[in-house]
Design a protein around this motif. Structure first.
Motif, PDB file in Angstrom:
ATOM      1  N   THR A  25       1.027  -1.086   0.098  1.00 47.25           N
ATOM      2  CA  THR A  25       0.023  -0.085  -0.238  1.00 47.25           C
ATOM      3  C   THR A  25       0.919   1.192   0.037  1.00 47.25           C
ATOM      4  N   ARG A 115     -12.102   3.216  -4.742  1.00 46.53           N
ATOM      5  CA  ARG A 115     -12.870   3.021  -3.573  1.00 46.53           C
ATOM      6  C   ARG A 115     -12.928   4.394  -2.929  1.00 46.53           C
ATOM      7  N   THR A 122     -14.757   2.092   7.033  1.00 46.04           N
ATOM      8  CA  THR A 122     -13.647   1.327   6.572  1.00 46.04           C
ATOM      9  C   THR A 122     -14.098   0.580   5.299  1.00 46.04           C
ATOM     10  N   ILE A 123     -12.790   0.172   4.616  1.00 41.78           N
ATOM     11  CA  ILE A 123     -13.151  -0.333   3.203  1.00 41.78           C
ATOM     12  C   ILE A 123     -12.058  -1.177   3.125  1.00 41.78           C
ATOM     13  N   PRO A 124     -12.302  -2.345   2.269  1.00 44.01           N
ATOM     14  CA  PRO A 124     -10.915  -3.168   1.937  1.00 44.01           C
ATOM     15  C   PRO A 124     -10.134  -2.659   0.874  1.00 44.01           C
ATOM     16  N   LEU A 125      -8.755  -2.819   1.141  1.00 44.77           N
ATOM     17  CA  LEU A 125      -7.791  -2.273   0.206  1.00 44.77           C
ATOM     18  C   LEU A 125      -7.256  -3.579  -0.736  1.00 44.77           C
ATOM     19  N   THR A 126      -7.818  -4.570  -0.592  1.00 43.56           N
ATOM     20  CA  THR A 126      -7.405  -5.829  -1.648  1.00 43.56           C
ATOM     21  C   THR A 126      -8.422  -5.799  -2.746  1.00 43.56           C
ATOM     22  N   SER A 127      -7.875  -6.215  -3.744  1.00 40.02           N
ATOM     23  CA  SER A 127      -8.893  -6.191  -5.025  1.00 40.02           C
ATOM     24  C   SER A 127      -9.752  -7.482  -5.037  1.00 40.02           C
TER      25      SER A 127
END
Length: 127
Positions: A25, A115, A122-127
């Motif tokens: 990241t 995103r 919160t959000i996921p940072l993985t695709s």
């Protein structure tokens, strides 16, 4: 302006769980787009997620943080799988709202997923 403003830095954080390729990241920090930022990928490898600081801060008529145009230019240079814009409405000196970045990201066919995250979410940072 270099003498009036503090130095800035971005960071690449790598999460290695031992279960495969680590998650990288890139957190841009308050910076401006420069061609040498393309070296982030050369030095660190492919970037999975980029947390891009925006705002288009203008002080004394000079832009001192990335606006929507520079932010999307950086997305094209880094080519992250996921991009999350932050730090775009914290101060009155910000001139480039998130909506401008979203519109330019779409119009310029920036790579990866965009995103959005709001304060407290919160959000996921993985695709």
């Amino acid at each position: 302006m270099r003498f009036l403003l503090p130095p800035v830095m971005g960071s690449v954080l790598e999460l290695d769980t031992g279960a495969g390729t680590p998650l990288r990241t890139y957190i841009t920090g308050d910076t401006l787009f420069r061609r040498d930022l393309e070296r982030v990928v050369e030095r660190c490898g492919p970037i999975d997620a980029m947390v891009v600081h925006l705002g288009g801060t203008r002080i004394a008529g000079m832009t001192v943080t990335m606006d929507d145009r520079q932010g999307v230019k950086l997305v094209h240079a880094i080519r992250p799988k996921v991009t999350t814009p932050i730090h775009f409405d914290d101060y009155k000196v910000f001139k480039s709202p998130r909506e401008d970045f979203v519109a330019r990201f779409t119009r310029d066919a920036a790579p990866g997923d965009l995103r959005l995250v709001d304060r407290g979410q919160t959000i996921p940072l993985t695709s």
